[in-house]
Structures are given as structure tokens and as C-alpha cells.
Scaffold this motif. Structure first.
Motif, PDB file in Angstrom:
ATOM      1  N   ARG A   1       0.846  -1.194   0.000  1.00 45.26           N
ATOM      2  CA  ARG A   1       0.000   0.000   0.000  1.00 45.26           C
ATOM      3  C   ARG A   1       0.878   1.240   0.000  1.00 45.26           C
ATOM      4  O   ARG A   1       1.546   1.527   0.983  1.00 45.26           O
ATOM      5  N   SER A   2       0.898   1.943  -1.098  1.00 49.36           N
ATOM      6  CA  SER A   2       1.657   3.185  -1.118  1.00 49.36           C
ATOM      7  C   SER A   2       0.770   4.356  -0.704  1.00 49.36           C
ATOM      8  O   SER A   2       1.245   5.449  -0.441  1.00 49.36           O
ATOM      9  N   ALA A   3      -0.532   4.124  -0.637  1.00 49.21           N
ATOM     10  CA  ALA A   3      -1.474   5.150  -0.196  1.00 49.21           C
ATOM     11  C   ALA A   3      -2.701   4.451   0.381  1.00 49.21           C
ATOM     12  O   ALA A   3      -2.941   3.277   0.113  1.00 49.21           O
ATOM     13  N   LEU A   4      -3.457   5.179   1.194  1.00 47.84           N
ATOM     14  CA  LEU A   4      -4.659   4.634   1.800  1.00 47.84           C
ATOM     15  C   LEU A   4      -5.888   5.108   1.044  1.00 47.84           C
ATOM     16  O   LEU A   4      -5.923   6.225   0.524  1.00 47.84           O
ATOM     17  N   GLN A   5      -6.896   4.252   0.969  1.00 44.39           N
ATOM     18  CA  GLN A   5      -8.176   4.661   0.390  1.00 44.39           C
ATOM     19  C   GLN A   5      -8.831   5.691   1.318  1.00 44.39           C
ATOM     20  O   GLN A   5      -8.429   5.856   2.477  1.00 44.39           O
ATOM     21  N   GLU A   6      -9.848   6.358   0.827  1.00 42.18           N
ATOM     22  CA  GLU A   6     -10.430   7.497   1.528  1.00 42.18           C
ATOM     23  C   GLU A   6     -10.831   7.171   2.960  1.00 42.18           C
ATOM     24  O   GLU A   6     -10.464   7.877   3.900  1.00 42.18           O
ATOM     25  N   ASP A   7     -11.574   6.084   3.176  1.00 41.34           N
ATOM     26  CA  ASP A   7     -12.022   5.747   4.531  1.00 41.34           C
ATOM     27  C   ASP A   7     -10.836   5.383   5.423  1.00 41.34           C
ATOM     28  O   ASP A   7     -10.795   5.760   6.602  1.00 41.34           O
ATOM     29  N   ALA A   8      -9.887   4.641   4.864  1.00 39.73           N
ATOM     30  CA  ALA A   8      -8.705   4.251   5.640  1.00 39.73           C
ATOM     31  C   ALA A   8      -7.867   5.482   5.998  1.00 39.73           C
ATOM     32  O   ALA A   8      -7.267   5.540   7.077  1.00 39.73           O
ATOM     33  N   LYS A   9      -7.817   6.457   5.097  1.00 39.48           N
ATOM     34  CA  LYS A   9      -7.095   7.698   5.375  1.00 39.48           C
ATOM     35  C   LYS A   9      -7.719   8.419   6.562  1.00 39.48           C
ATOM     36  O   LYS A   9      -7.002   8.864   7.481  1.00 39.48           O
ATOM     37  N   VAL A  10      -9.029   8.517   6.568  1.00 37.41           N
ATOM     38  CA  VAL A  10      -9.729   9.170   7.678  1.00 37.41           C
ATOM     39  C   VAL A  10      -9.490   8.409   8.975  1.00 37.41           C
ATOM     40  O   VAL A  10      -9.206   8.998  10.027  1.00 37.41           O
ATOM     41  N   ASP A  11      -9.588   7.080   8.918  1.00 39.14           N
ATOM     42  CA  ASP A  11      -9.352   6.263  10.112  1.00 39.14           C
ATOM     43  C   ASP A  11      -7.938   6.469  10.662  1.00 39.14           C
ATOM     44  O   ASP A  11      -7.736   6.545  11.876  1.00 39.14           O
ATOM     45  N   HIS A  12      -6.974   6.552   9.740  1.00 37.00           N
ATOM     46  CA  HIS A  12      -5.584   6.765  10.174  1.00 37.00           C
ATOM     47  C   HIS A  12      -5.460   8.084  10.922  1.00 37.00           C
ATOM     48  O   HIS A  12      -4.915   8.120  12.040  1.00 37.00           O
ATOM     49  N   TYR A  13      -5.948   9.165  10.328  1.00 29.34           N
ATOM     50  CA  TYR A  13      -5.794  10.464  10.973  1.00 29.34           C
ATOM     51  C   TYR A  13      -6.569  10.545  12.283  1.00 29.34           C
ATOM     52  O   TYR A  13      -6.109  11.172  13.249  1.00 29.34           O
ATOM     53  N   ARG A  14      -7.718   9.915  12.336  1.00 31.73           N
ATOM     54  CA  ARG A  14      -8.465   9.907  13.592  1.00 31.73           C
ATOM     55  C   ARG A  14      -7.742   9.116  14.679  1.00 31.73           C
ATOM     56  O   ARG A  14      -7.917   9.379  15.868  1.00 31.73           O
ATOM     57  N   SER A  15      -6.904   8.170  14.276  1.00 32.92           N
ATOM     58  CA  SER A  15      -6.196   7.346  15.257  1.00 32.92           C
ATOM     59  C   SER A  15      -4.908   8.001  15.771  1.00 32.92           C
ATOM     60  O   SER A  15      -4.439   7.653  16.851  1.00 32.92           O
ATOM     61  N   VAL A  16      -4.345   8.948  15.017  1.00 35.99           N
ATOM     62  CA  VAL A  16      -3.053   9.527  15.425  1.00 35.99           C
ATOM     63  C   VAL A  16      -3.133  10.997  15.795  1.00 35.99           C
ATOM     64  O   VAL A  16      -2.159  11.552  16.329  1.00 35.99           O
ATOM     65  N   LEU A  17      -4.274  11.650  15.541  1.00 37.07           N
ATOM     66  CA  LEU A  17      -4.420  13.063  15.886  1.00 37.07           C
ATOM     67  C   LEU A  17      -5.386  13.225  17.055  1.00 37.07           C
ATOM     68  O   LEU A  17      -6.289  12.407  17.246  1.00 37.07           O
ATOM     69  N   THR A  18      -5.199  14.282  17.822  1.00 37.50           N
ATOM     70  CA  THR A  18      -6.120  14.586  18.916  1.00 37.50           C
ATOM     71  C   THR A  18      -7.279  15.413  18.381  1.00 37.50           C
ATOM     72  O   THR A  18      -7.126  16.209  17.444  1.00 37.50           O
ATOM     73  N   ALA A  19      -8.441  15.217  18.995  1.00 36.31           N
ATOM     74  CA  ALA A  19      -9.618  16.019  18.652  1.00 36.31           C
ATOM     75  C   ALA A  19     -10.000  16.839  19.870  1.00 36.31           C
ATOM     76  O   ALA A  19      -9.503  16.604  20.979  1.00 36.31           O
ATOM     77  N   GLN A  20     -10.878  17.822  19.685  1.00 38.80           N
ATOM     78  CA  GLN A  20     -11.318  18.650  20.802  1.00 38.80           C
ATOM     79  C   GLN A  20     -12.315  17.880  21.650  1.00 38.80           C
ATOM     80  O   GLN A  20     -13.305  17.337  21.138  1.00 38.80           O
ATOM     81  N   GLY A  21     -12.061  17.831  22.951  1.00 38.97           N
ATOM     82  CA  GLY A  21     -12.993  17.182  23.861  1.00 38.97           C
ATOM     83  C   GLY A  21     -13.270  15.741  23.464  1.00 38.97           C
ATOM     84  O   GLY A  21     -12.363  14.965  23.161  1.00 38.97           O
ATOM     85  N   ASN A  22     -14.537  15.383  23.437  1.00 36.68           N
ATOM     86  CA  ASN A  22     -14.953  14.033  23.055  1.00 36.68           C
ATOM     87  C   ASN A  22     -15.395  13.960  21.597  1.00 36.68           C
ATOM     88  O   ASN A  22     -15.960  12.954  21.163  1.00 36.68           O
ATOM     89  N   GLU A  23     -15.152  15.044  20.851  1.00 37.63           N
ATOM     90  CA  GLU A  23     -15.592  15.066  19.465  1.00 37.63           C
ATOM     91  C   GLU A  23     -14.738  14.135  18.608  1.00 37.63           C
ATOM     92  O   GLU A  23     -13.583  13.860  18.907  1.00 37.63           O
ATOM     93  N   THR A  24     -15.345  13.659  17.510  1.00 35.55           N
ATOM     94  CA  THR A  24     -14.611  12.880  16.518  1.00 35.55           C
ATOM     95  C   THR A  24     -13.963  13.854  15.536  1.00 35.55           C
ATOM     96  O   THR A  24     -14.580  14.849  15.150  1.00 35.55           O
ATOM     97  N   LEU A  25     -12.736  13.575  15.162  1.00 34.26           N
ATOM     98  CA  LEU A  25     -12.033  14.464  14.240  1.00 34.26           C
ATOM     99  C   LEU A  25     -12.824  14.608  12.946  1.00 34.26           C
ATOM    100  O   LEU A  25     -13.286  13.612  12.366  1.00 34.26           O
ATOM    101  N   ASP A  26     -12.990  15.830  12.502  1.00 32.08           N
ATOM    102  CA  ASP A  26     -13.811  16.128  11.331  1.00 32.08           C
ATOM    103  C   ASP A  26     -13.293  15.409  10.085  1.00 32.08           C
ATOM    104  O   ASP A  26     -12.094  15.495   9.762  1.00 32.08           O
ATOM    105  N   ARG A  27     -14.176  14.710   9.399  1.00 33.73           N
ATOM    106  CA  ARG A  27     -13.793  13.937   8.211  1.00 33.73           C
ATOM    107  C   ARG A  27     -13.217  14.847   7.126  1.00 33.73           C
ATOM    108  O   ARG A  27     -12.225  14.510   6.471  1.00 33.73           O
TER     109      ARG A  27
END
Length: 399
Positions: A107-133
Motif C-alpha cells: 500500500r503506497s497510499a490509503l483509500q479514503e475511509d482508511a485515510k480518515v481512520d488513520h488520521y483519527r487514530s493519530v491526531l487529537t480532537a477537541q474534547g470528546n468530538e470525533t475528528l472532522d472527516r
């Protein structure tokens, strides 16, 4: 009439070396390196966009062979300015790589949903919110960590004296917002893409555990290739030390007890210090290790007390502390930095500019910082510049 004495002429002829800078962030400044008074710049890569630019600068400017292979004369006036390239992934951009199985899974790149999942797993979000897609999708497509490590290994093979850098940990940095459509026209085209470039900062940060995974992979590569490393640490000094310590655990140097030192000192023909190295021990020392042989804590802003952790004789890596006028003396932390400079051992101090443009200003900042170090240490200026240059030579090329 003023009683101020004129400043002593700065001894550029002895050789001044920038331990950490980023001139490839402003490509138009690269030709200016040829006219600089500094003899060599240790230039850092930080992200996808600048790895090939650092390599190109090394190809065009070159590294003076005699800097790496011969003893240096007191004057380096005839040596042409050059660069030492460094290849690494900065913690500010560590979210742009995803940790794969280490072997490369195609995999040299992630598909759209996998990309969102990756960023949501490694970035912090505000409070209990889910990181904006939408925020996630506007970020660069992340690449596999194993692919980046393989690319860096190739660069290190291509440039035998290249470093790993800039790498590290940063608990304060926040990701910039994406460019808005109307902002593109105001973008500074002289700057290499990928940096902040004046954009508004979001509230999101890269989780420290992800930063650590990316950092440790690069530290292990530096150990494998026996290369020096330039390390960034902001509001994470304890974690930086712990991460480095994890790489050399089990390889600590044996420190003699006071009784052992006394017994050895009374032996016939005894000499102080370690036992003479045998051919077998030298061969063992040259083998790849899981930790880098030399580490520079660049623009060191940690407390003076923390220096003792790194100067412990059990630490198997050579540790250096570099200081810059633009970072260390441009804020309220200047007093703490002055105290750190006073307690760092003579042979562990380096000078850097940490500037993103090469040329006259870089020379000025190097001179300012070198004078500051010599003043704080009580060094004669010429003796101090020789000490700083010998430290840089040992950091980059080894003993």
C-alpha cells in the motif's frame, strides 16, 4: 565618549560549522551558500517535499572530502563551503506516515475511509468530538513508514556521511488548517511547500505515542547505518530521553566502581581510563547497534539539570547539545539556556543557526551564537571556535 571596546575580530578562518539548518525551505537562498563565511552547513530534511531537495543541494554543493578524511590545519580559509545532508521525518509531519508491518504491504497510499481512520487514530480532537472527516481528507495522503525508512536507507547509502534528521518529539505543535481557496493567491511561492507558511493553526496535535513510533524507527535505522542523528524536542525533554534510553537499553557502558578504579590505579603500568581496545572489541564496536552512535539535541531548551542524564558515563552514545540564537535566545527561556550552556561539557557543545534561508543572516546568527557560547564558557574566542569545530567534526564524522 564611549568606553566600549571594539569587538575582537571573528576568526572565520578557523572554520565555523552550522550543526542544524533548513536552507532547502527557501530554495532561492541555496546559491548563497557559496558566498558564506561558514565552512559547512548540516542541512535537515523534515517531510516528503524536501528529502530530494536536500539530496540535490548535496549534489550541487558537495562535501569537501578533506573535512571527513584528514586532520585539519588551524586555518580552513582555502576550504570551499559545502553541506552535510540529513534525511529524516520531523515530528510536525509524523502524522503523514502510517505504521505498517515493517515489510511493506504494497500500500503506497490509503483509500479514503482508511485515510480518515488513520488520521483519527493519530491526531487529537477537541474534547470528546470525533475528528472532522473533511479536515482529515484535506491532509496529505499518508505513506507507509516502511517505505520512508527504505527510502532514507537508500539516501544514507548514497551519501556516506549523511545524518538522520530532523527527527524528534513535540508536544506543543498544532497542525495548520488547510489552505482556503481564496488564500492560494497569497501563498509565498519562494517557500518549499508542506510547511506552515503562515496558515492558521488548528487545535489538533499528533499523539505522542505515534510520534514515538516514527522516531524509534528512524533511531534504529541510524543505529543500523551507524549515523549521527539531529533530534528535536519541545515540551517533551523527559520523553525524548526515555525514547533514546529505550534504544540503548542493554548496551550501557560498564562503569567501574571507586574500589575498582583504585585497585586498577595501583597496578603496575596502569593507566587511567578504560582498558585498551583489542581488535575483537573494536570489531564489536563497529557492528550495527539498535541506537545511533551520536546524537545532537538541537536548539536544546531543556532544564540544565537534565544535562546530567546524558552525560552519565553509562550512556553508550555520544551526546551533543547545539544552541541557536534564533530559538534559544528569542524568548523568556534565555536564562535557562545560559545555565545549560555553562554545565554542558566542553566537548559536547555545538553551534547552529536553525534558519530556513542561507546567506549573510545565517553567518550573522552563527557568529552571534558562537560569541555567546565563548563568553558564557569563559573561552578565548579563537580557542572556543576551534573547540566548536572539533566538536562538529566528531559529531558528524565520528571519532
Amino acid at each position: 565618549m564611549s568606553n566600549r571596546q571594539p569587538k575582537e575580530e571573528f576568526p572565520w578562518d578557523l572554520g565555523v560549522f552550522d550543526a542544524h539548518c533548513h536552507p532547502t525551505d527557501t530554495l532561492s537562498s541555496i546559491p548563497g551558500i557559496r558566498g558564506m563565511r561558514a565552512k559547512c552547513l548540516t542541512i535537515m530534511a523534515t517531510r516528503a517535499e524536501d528529502q530530494p531537495l536536500v539530496a540535490k543541494a548535496a549534489d550541487e554543493l558537495g562535501i569537501a572530502a578533506d573535512l571527513a578524511t584528514s586532520s585539519w590545519p588551524e586555518s580552513l580559509g582555502q576550504v570551499r563551503p559545502g553541506v552535510v545532508p540529513s534525511f529524516g521525518w520531523h515530528p510536525w509531519f509524523s502524522h503523514q506516515v502510517f505504521v505498517d508491518d515493517g515489510r511493506g504491504d504494497g500500500r503506497s497510499a490509503l483509500q479514503e475511509d482508511a485515510k480518515v481512520d488513520h488520521y483519527r487514530s493519530v491526531l487529537t480532537a477537541q474534547g470528546n468530538e470525533t475528528l472532522d472527516r473533511d479536515f482529515c481528507l484535506k491532509l496529505p495522503d499518508p505513506r507507509p513508514l516502511s517505505e520512508f525508512i527504505a527510502e532514507t536507507r537508500d539516501y544514507l547509502k548514497r551519501y556516506p556521511h549523511a545524518l538522520v534528521g530532523e527527527v524528534g518529539l513535540d508536544k506543543s505543535f498544532r497542525l495548520p488548517e488547510a489552505w482556503l481557496p481564496h488564500e492560494h493567491a497569497s501563498r509565498d511561492e519562494t517557500l518549499t511547500p508542506g510547511g506552515r507558511e503562515g496558515r492558521k493553526l488548528s487545535p489538533h496535535k499528533v499523539q505522542v505515542e505515534h510520534q514515538k513510533r516514527v522516531l524509534k524507527a528512524q533511531l534504529q535505522l541510524a543505529g543500523e547505518m551507524q549515523r549521527a542523528v539531529s533530534v528535536h524536542g519541545v515540551q517533551a525533554h523527559g520523553i525524548v530521553f526515555e525514547t533514546l534510553q529505550e534504544t540503548w537499553r542493554g548496551h550501557e557502558r560498564r562503569v567501574q566502581s571507586r574500589r575498582e578504579r583504585k585497585r586498577r590505579g595501583s597496578a603496575p603500568n596502569a593507566h587511567s581510563g578504560e582498558e585498551p581496545a583489542t581488535n575483537a572489541s573494536k570489531a564489536k564496536e563497529a557492528l550495527p547497534k539498535p541506537y545511533p552512535p551520536r546524537v545532537c539535541l538541537h536548539s536544546y531548551s531543556g532544564p540544565p539539570e537534565a544535562v546530567k542524564q546524558y552525560t552519565n558515563p553509562a550512556v553508550p552514545a555520544e551526546i551533543y547539545f547545539s544552541f541557536s540564537a534564533v530559538i534559544n535566545f528569542s524568548s523568556s527561556g534565555a536564562s535557562k539556556t545560559e545555565q545549560a550552556i555553562k554545565v554542558v561539557p566542553d566537548n559536547m557543545i555545538l553551534v547552529e543557526s536553525d534558519l530556513h534561508t542561507a546567506g549573510l543572516q545565517m553567518d550573522e546568527k552563527l557568529e552571534e551564537m558562537a560569541r555567546k557560547i565563548c563568553d558564557l564558557r569563559g573561552w578565548n574566542l579563537r580557542d572556543g571556535i576551534i573547540q566548536l569545530r572539533e566538536n562538529w567534526k566528531r559529531f558528524v564524522f565520528g571519532s
